[in-house]
Design a protein around this motif. Structure first.
Motif, mmCIF file in Angstrom:
data_model
loop_
_atom_site.group_PDB
_atom_site.id
_atom_site.type_symbol
_atom_site.label_atom_id
_atom_site.label_comp_id
_atom_site.label_asym_id
_atom_site.label_seq_id
_atom_site.Cartn_x
_atom_site.Cartn_y
_atom_site.Cartn_z
ATOM 1 N N ASN A 219 -0.374 10.778 -3.227
ATOM 2 C CA ASN A 219 -0.697 9.245 -3.603
ATOM 3 C C ASN A 219 0.103 8.911 -4.894
ATOM 4 N N CYS B 106 3.216 6.678 -0.373
ATOM 5 C CA CYS B 106 1.930 7.047 -0.883
ATOM 6 C C CYS B 106 0.735 6.188 0.075
ATOM 7 N N ARG C 238 -3.717 6.088 -0.359
ATOM 8 C CA ARG C 238 -4.765 6.263 -0.982
ATOM 9 C C ARG C 238 -5.956 5.821 -0.337
ATOM 10 N N HIS D 63 -8.656 9.413 -4.619
ATOM 11 C CA HIS D 63 -8.181 8.010 -4.775
ATOM 12 C C HIS D 63 -8.484 7.332 -3.562
ATOM 13 N N ASN D 64 -9.404 6.471 -3.364
ATOM 14 C CA ASN D 64 -9.582 6.064 -1.960
ATOM 15 C C ASN D 64 -9.746 4.449 -2.194
ATOM 16 N N THR E 46 -3.967 0.913 1.941
ATOM 17 C CA THR E 46 -3.980 2.145 2.218
ATOM 18 C C THR E 46 -2.793 2.889 2.123
ATOM 19 N N SER F 204 -0.291 2.778 7.271
ATOM 20 C CA SER F 204 -0.688 4.015 6.965
ATOM 21 C C SER F 204 -0.987 5.010 8.110
#
Length: 874
Positions: A39, A66, A68, A73-74, A87, A288
């Motif tokens: 991330n 990355c 998240r 880490h969302n 994302t 993502s």
């Protein structure tokens, strides 16, 4: 400037400043159980910052992919509804490992952002924050760089605790930490928002584009900050954010990286390419999902696979909201490959695999929606009041993947409400569990830091002398170990292999005159090899010279299986496809186990072909080659990297059969493929969604396996009074004879039951004017009971029947109702009651139903349900 040009300019700028360009690491963090996904740019350098790893360079620059979307880490729920949450994103970063510090980091950032030769941003548009007490950074900005004080902001501890600040970074509760300085871009007064630190800082006018983290201190468990002997720098600049600035747009979704994705998403869905949040969700999520799949993640019900499944389903749901019919999400992959494939060739290589995974998951989600609707209907049938409880909404969402907004839509259609507060409580509890599971829950000061490296001699020999450089007892360094004590011995050089890459560690002995140490296992930490075991004779002291002797027989067995694993991996890819990637392995002296990505069970003919290919390579007896080369050169050669392994700048490449198998590997191997002798696959099965496992044996173990199979075949032939040549014919005849006998038995049972039908009719009871017949008849299967119920209905003329019995360890139930009573009595409803009593399920039509269960002790109570049901219904 286009995003690709910005990415390249950043890397080229820092190369000119003496930095090594380092490739993006995988989204699956290597050897780091504290992270769900990569991330941040610093993840791959964490051990360098901790002083646990040294590389050939002290300056690095990367463009790191990355994600998240899970754990601590969302950003998932914000995606599509804000201008900058994603994302997936790319983080441009430059790093110093004990080399330059604040002055250079600040001036590098300012030069790249403002120099006309590079990005050329107007200086008056840039604001800078520093940690409140970081006068050094403040003075560099104002006195040397020349940023006006009016554009400088000091940020103190604004998060409720000492050093808890937007401008103070920590790796965890302990360990490296330090102040930050951030650079913000002012989008102008036409956008609402205030500068950082102001009450309006959450607006969109001032946007952070660069963060410089100065790892200046080591925080111990008592909260005290101790200056680090070699301060380091970790910086990050979001590519999407700076692209928006340079392309003069306000939202990240307006930059070139997203324009083609939005257009492709709209075309795949069949909707307008407008500013709809749902369209942005789809365009974001294709990035993502595709990158995660390319890095080896597959949809599943746990861990990383669960997060991927949630993202895919969220994209599908938003596509459905826009009117998508059927599957659509996988159709957008081609646009992503066209946009980012040049920078990330793994997308090009795995396009077909990514599309297949997404299409399969879309189809599965359609079935999930159908299942979720049934479960929701069941819950609504038992609902008291006009509000669906929060725990019900959460169960549908979390357990079954049923979207909350769909639950809300259905609620509105029925004039119901959602308990949103209760749902949020459940969600927050889940987030807290995720944060607890994914946070850096490690005291970095408690980690054993072994100075120096052990020279590994095991590629060339299984015995060598070495000098003890360190001893440990119960994890603590000591000067000596006495006889009978368990501990760890570290030598300056050793032939013992330390467990890694799926290969187990060596065992053996360390000894000298009057001294002995039995090595039970060998592991590696940093560059040191740790010999775990017990002192069997005398005592060990730091500085003592010992002879290290590996158990050579065990090592040879391990080498056979490890080399066999490489050949097996190559054969799997040849037969099943390039989507096959290692998901884990275990290699010891007894057998090999290999986990890999694949969607379905391997067909018998495929297993046979895989085994044949491997053994053909073994018989070719080609030399097993090992070369040490730069990582980039190895990848250019097509060397396969193994899942979960972390590689340095220089790697060892193991080749077999020319180009048949080329892998990065630090393990021990045979000299010729013929040394393996024979490889025999012994099992294949699934271990997770999209992950299969094969196990195999080699050498004398494979020969013993075949001899054992030969002996079993001989014994089977003897029992069948035949030979190995006709054992199948004998067995087929026996099976057919058994089938005929079973058929005859069933026919006899049916005749016996039919003969007793007349007697059973006399047992019918009168319930409110209707005949109700129940009976226990063990040994009959459902088919026989169904036939008997039909006969009894004819003989009764009017009535309800429930028959049950135990057969093959299970309870079988059949119910029937004559046509004149089905308006009041329904066999299906009766069956649901009766089957539940015996711990099972059942149902059917009003005139005929079947069911069953597992608790035969409750059969009498189940049969009694017939009379109770008739009393209630008539």
């Amino acid at each position: 400037m286009k995003s690709a040009e910005i990415r390249e300019a950043f890397l080229r700028f820092f190369e000119e400043k003496g930095h090594t360009r380092v490739a993006s690491s995988s989204l699956i963090p290597a050897n780091d159980p504290t992270l769900l996904f990569t991330n941040a740019g610093m993840n791959q350098f964490k051990d360098c910052f901790l002083g646990m790893e040294k590389r050939s360079y002290t300056r690095a620059a990367t463009s790191q992919k990355c994600v998240r979307a899970g754990g601590k880490h969302n950003d998932l729920e914000n995606v599509g509804y804000t201008a900058r949450h994603h994302t997936f994103f790319e983080m441009l970063g430059n790093f110093s490992f004990g080399d330059y510090f604040k002055r250079d980091a600040i001036t590098f950032a300012w030069e790249f952002l403002t120099s006309p030769q590079w990005l050329g941003l107007p200086r008056e548009k840039l604001w800078v924050t520093v940690y409140a007490t970081d006068d050094e950074a403040y003075d560099i900005w104002t006195k040397e760089v020349g940023v006006p004080a009016a554009q400088m902001v000091r940020i103190g501890d604004n998060k409720g605790a000492p050093y808890a600040s937007d401008n103070f970074w920590t790796m965890g509760d302990t360990g490296p930490c330090g102040p930050c300085t951030e650079i913000f871009f002012d989008h102008g007064p036409e956008i609402w928002g205030g500068p950082p630190g102001s009450p309006e800082e959450d607006g969109d006018r001032y946007i952070e584009i660069w963060n410089n983290v100065f790892m200046q201190f080591n925080r111990t468990a008592d909260g005290v900050l101790h200056p680090l002997p070699a301060p380091s720098v970790d910086t990050g600049m979001g590519l999407e954010r700076v692209s928006a600035v340079l392309q003069h747009v306000h939202s990240n979704y307006e930059i070139d990286l997203f324009q083609q994705l939005l257009a492709a998403s709209a075309e795949a869905i069949g909707c307008a390419n407008d500013d709809a949040p749902s369209l942005k969700v789809v365009a974001d999520h294709i990035r993502s999902c595709s990158f995660l799949i390319a890095d080896g993640v597959l949809p599943s019900n746990e861990g990383r696979g669960y997060v991927l499944r949630r993202i895919i389903r969220r994209a599908c749901r938003h596509g459905n909201k826009l009117g998508a019919k059927g599957t659509f999400f996988h159709k957008i992959v081609a646009a992503l490959v066209a946009e980012m494939g040049q920078a990330y060739p793994e997308l090009v290589q795995q396009q077909a695999h990514i599309e297949r995974v997404l299409r399969t998951e879309e189809e599965q989600f359609a079935k999930t929606l159908e299942q979720g609707l049934k479960i929701l209907e069941q819950d609504l049938a038992q609902l008291q009041g006009d509000t669906i409880p929060g725990d019900v909404v959460f169960k549908l969402y979390d357990t079954y993947g049923f979207p909350v907004d769909l639950t809300n839509d259905i609620a509105r259609e029925r004039n119901l409400n959602l308990d949103e507060a209760g749902f949020e409580r459940e969600m927050e509890a889940q987030r807290e569990r995720a944060r607890s599971a994914s946070a850096f829950g490690v005291d970095y000061n408690s980690l054993v830091k072994v100075e120096g490296e052990t020279r590994f001699l095991g590629y060339d020999t299984t015995s060598a002398s070495g000098i003890i450089v360190a001893l440990y007892r119960a994890g603590q360094p000591v000067d000596s170990l006495a006889e009978g004590e368990e501990g760890v011995v570290i030598l300056d050089q050793t032939p013992f292999y330390g467990e890694s890459g799926g290969q187990v560690g060596d065992t053996g002995f360390l000894e000298s005159a009057g001294v002995g140490f039995a090595v039970r296992d060998t592991t590696k930490t940093q560059g040191a090899f740790l010999h775990h075991g017990v002192v069997t004779k005398g005592s060990l002291n730091v500085g003592t010279a010992l002879m290290a002797q590996v158990d050579a027989g065990r090592r040879q067995g391990i080498a056979l299986n490890h080399s066999g694993t490489h050949l097996l991996h190559a054969a799997l890819r040849q037969v099943l496809g390039d989507h096959v990637h290692q998901k884990g392995s275990l290699v010891n002296d007894q057998r090999l186990r290999f986990d890999f990505s694949h969607f379905e069970a391997i067909k018998p003919e495929e297993l046979k072909r895989i085994e044949t290919i491997v053994n053909e390579e073994i018989r070719k007896n080609s030399a097993v080659t090992t070369e040490v080369m730069a990582i980039d050169e190895a990848k250019a050669r097509g060397a396969m990297a193994l899942f979960g392994e972390k590689y340095g700048d220089v790697v060892r490449v193991v080749g077999m059969g020319g180009e048949f198998s080329v892998e990065l590997c630090g393990g021990t191997h045979v000299a010729q493929t013929g040394d393996i002798g024979l490889l025999k696959l012994v099992s294949e099965g699934g271990v997770a969604s999209g992950v299969r496992r094969v196990e195999a044996i080699t050498g004398t173990a494979a020969l013993a396996y075949l001899n054992g199979a030969e002996e079993q075949l001989r014994e089977a032939a003897s029992l069948l009074k035949g030979s190995r040549d006709n054992v199948l014919d004998k067995l087929a005849a026996l099976v057919e004879r058994n089938r005929q006998l079973e058929k005859e038995i069933e026919q006899l049972k049916a005749k016996a039951a039919s003969a007793s039908a007349g007697d059973l009719v006399d047992q019918a009871q009168d319930v409110k004017g209707a005949k109700v017949l129940t009976a226990r008849l063990d040994g009959l299967d459902g088919k026989a009971l169904l036939a008997l119920v039909d006969q009894l209905k004819n003989k009764l003329g009017s009535g309800m029947i429930l028959l049950g019995g135990e057969a093959d360890g299970k309870v079988v139930l059949v119910a029937g109702v004559t046509a004149d009573l089905t308006a009041k009595l329904k066999a299906g409803e009766l069956m649901k009651r009766a089957a539940a009593v015996v711990g099972g399920k059942g149902g059917g039509r009003p005139d005929m139903a079947q069911g069953g269960g597992t608790d035969a002790s409750q059969l009498a109570a189940a049969l009694a349900c017939a009379g109770q049901y008739a009393e209630e219904s008539l």
